[in-house]
Design a protein around this motif. Structure first.
Motif, PDB file in Angstrom:
ATOM      1  N   ALA A  91     -34.581  -3.113  65.301  1.00 50.94           N
ATOM      2  CA  ALA A  91     -34.973  -2.962  66.712  1.00 50.94           C
ATOM      3  C   ALA A  91     -33.848  -3.422  67.639  1.00 50.94           C
ATOM      4  O   ALA A  91     -33.520  -2.738  68.615  1.00 50.94           O
ATOM      5  CB  ALA A  91     -36.257  -3.731  66.992  1.00 50.94           C
ATOM      6  N   ALA A  92     -33.240  -4.553  67.323  1.00 52.92           N
ATOM      7  CA  ALA A  92     -32.143  -5.063  68.148  1.00 52.92           C
ATOM      8  C   ALA A  92     -30.947  -4.122  68.083  1.00 52.92           C
ATOM      9  O   ALA A  92     -30.269  -3.900  69.089  1.00 52.92           O
ATOM     10  CB  ALA A  92     -31.745  -6.464  67.695  1.00 52.92           C
ATOM     11  N   ALA A  93     -30.694  -3.538  66.915  1.00 50.07           N
ATOM     12  CA  ALA A  93     -29.579  -2.617  66.755  1.00 50.07           C
ATOM     13  C   ALA A  93     -29.787  -1.355  67.589  1.00 50.07           C
ATOM     14  O   ALA A  93     -28.859  -0.881  68.256  1.00 50.07           O
ATOM     15  CB  ALA A  93     -29.399  -2.252  65.285  1.00 50.07           C
ATOM     16  N   ARG A  94     -30.989  -0.828  67.583  1.00 47.96           N
ATOM     17  CA  ARG A  94     -31.275   0.363  68.399  1.00 47.96           C
ATOM     18  C   ARG A  94     -31.097   0.064  69.881  1.00 47.96           C
ATOM     19  O   ARG A  94     -30.532   0.870  70.625  1.00 47.96           O
ATOM     20  CB  ARG A  94     -32.693   0.864  68.105  1.00 47.96           C
ATOM     21  N   SER A  95     -31.570  -1.106  70.302  1.00 45.78           N
ATOM     22  CA  SER A  95     -31.421  -1.495  71.714  1.00 45.78           C
ATOM     23  C   SER A  95     -29.956  -1.643  72.094  1.00 45.78           C
ATOM     24  O   SER A  95     -29.532  -1.189  73.157  1.00 45.78           O
ATOM     25  CB  SER A  95     -32.157  -2.814  71.975  1.00 45.78           C
ATOM     26  N   LEU A  96     -29.181  -2.264  71.233  1.00 44.78           N
ATOM     27  CA  LEU A  96     -27.770  -2.470  71.501  1.00 44.78           C
ATOM     28  C   LEU A  96     -27.028  -1.137  71.605  1.00 44.78           C
ATOM     29  O   LEU A  96     -26.252  -0.926  72.532  1.00 44.78           O
ATOM     30  CB  LEU A  96     -27.129  -3.331  70.405  1.00 44.78           C
TER      31      LEU A  96
END
Length: 67
Positions: free
Chosen positions: A57-62
């Protein structure tokens, strides 16, 4: 700790750039299948950008924030 495919890309260079963006943001990432893609040719075999499941999830947001 399972790896999940964040994206399948048909350009190994783009996959590597995305991996470096993630790592610059503190998220470990790996590119799978780049070797076979270079043998077959660009655009014919996808490469997988993978991260740990808990980082997805954090990777997609980044990546969305850096587009």
């Amino acid at each position: 700790m399972a790896l999940v495919t964040l994206e399948t890309l048909f350009d190994p260079v783009v996959a590597e750039i995305m991996r470096m963006r993630l790592e610059a943001g503190g998220i470990e990432a790996v590119v799978f299948d780049a070797g076979i893609a270079s043998l077959i040719g660009p655009g014919l075999s996808g490469v997988r950008l993978m991260v740990l499941d808990e980082d997805a999830a954090a990777a997609r947001s980044l990546l969305a924030a850096t587009e």
